[in-house]
Design an enzyme around this catalytic site. Structure first.
Site, short mmCIF file in Angstrom:
data_model
loop_
_atom_site.label_atom_id
_atom_site.label_comp_id
_atom_site.label_asym_id
_atom_site.label_seq_id
_atom_site.Cartn_x
_atom_site.Cartn_y
_atom_site.Cartn_z
CB SER A 1 -1.05 0.05 1.17
OG SER A 1 -0.26 0.19 2.16
CG HIS B 1 9.41 1.49 12.34
ND1 HIS B 1 9.43 -0.08 12.08
CD2 HIS B 1 8.85 1.73 13.78
CE1 HIS B 1 9.03 -0.47 13.39
NE2 HIS B 1 8.66 0.33 14.29
C1 GRF Z 1 3.77 -0.80 6.68
O1 GRF Z 1 3.01 -0.88 7.93
C2 GRF Z 1 5.11 -0.26 7.04
O2 GRF Z 1 5.09 0.71 8.24
C3 GRF Z 1 5.99 -1.34 7.61
O3 GRF Z 1 5.20 -2.56 6.73
C4 GRF Z 1 4.14 -2.07 6.39
C5 GRF Z 1 4.01 -2.21 4.83
O4 GRF Z 1 2.62 -2.24 4.38
N1 GRF Z 1 7.65 -1.44 7.41
P1 GRF Z 1 2.59 -2.00 2.84
O5 GRF Z 1 3.10 -3.26 2.11
O6 GRF Z 1 3.11 -0.62 2.31
O7 GRF Z 1 1.04 -2.10 2.63
#
Ligand code: GRF
Length: 207
Positions: free
Chosen positions: A14, A110
């Site tokens: 996402s 993060h």
């Molecule tokens: C997000 O919450 C990011 O902060 C963490 O992993 C998740 C990835 O989500 N590092 P997406 O794959 O970008 O939807």
């Protein structure tokens, strides 16, 4: 010239989608040169392909060591002439082989207010601790886990009755906005490292 990004992913994608959408909308002057996943079935790869971005899958299990895997990643990124690397839900810890190949040019998102709750399961840790505010952090990668210089943060409230899913969803909205906001500064060559006193922690300034 738009900045050339390489985006590393492992799953849902996402955050990758937020970058793709901002580029498509003309609000981010960047180009995604390649999207690389260590997981063959990552939805992120489909999102990239749907946007016409070239993708690679480099499964970590095909390599005998973390270093060998990282060397393959670096080779693919160099081939694509990537200037900045974005870790967008990339679930592997990088070795110094990788970090030194792109010094102060690797960005991570993060889902907590670092230095609180590094590593995986940040929302679970935040809920267990009982914090009333959480959020997200965009930072540069150094050789530790979620320890690199902070570029930007956004806070969200933790509400009574929250679980990992509800808190995660609230934070995710801010992740998407914050990551794109930081990448606009990267594109404008505004993200710089300043070292404080000798031996001090490197800090990031924007502008
Ligand atoms: C997000 O919450 C990011 O902060 C963490 O992993 C998740 C990835 O989500 N590092 P997406 O794959 O970008 O939807």
């Amino acid at each position: 010239m738009p900045v050339n990004l390489g985006v590393l992913v492992s799953g849902r994608g996402s955050n990758l989608q937020a970058i793709l959408d901002a580029i498509q909308a003309g609000s981010l002057d960047a180009r995604i040169a390649t999207v690389i996943s260590n997981q063959p079935d990552a939805i992120a790869l489909e999102r990239a392909a749907a946007a016409g971005v070239s993708t690679r899958c480099i499964p970590h299990r095909d390599y005998p060591s973390r270093e060998a895997f990282d060397e393959a990643l670096v080779a693919a990124l160099r081939e694509a002439e990537v200037e900045w690397v974005v870790l967008a839900g990339f679930m592997r810890v990088l070795t110094s082989t990788f970090v030194q190949a792109y010094p102060h040019r690797i960005i991570n998102i993060h889902p907590a207010l670092l230095p609180a709750f590094p590593g995986t399961h940040a929302h679970r840790q935040a809920l267990e601790y009982g914090v009333k505010v959480s959020g997200c952090t965009v930072h540069l990668i150094d050789e530790g886990v979620d320890t690199g210089p902070i570029i930007a943060q956004r806070a969200v409230p933790v509400l009574e009755g929250d679980d990992e899913e509800t808190l995660g969803a609230r934070v995710l909205v801010e992740e998407h906005a914050l990551l794109v906001e930081v990448l606009r500064d990267v594109a404008a060559r505004k993200v710089r490292i300043v070292s404080s006193d000798a031996g001090g922690r490197a800090r990031v300034v924007r502008g």
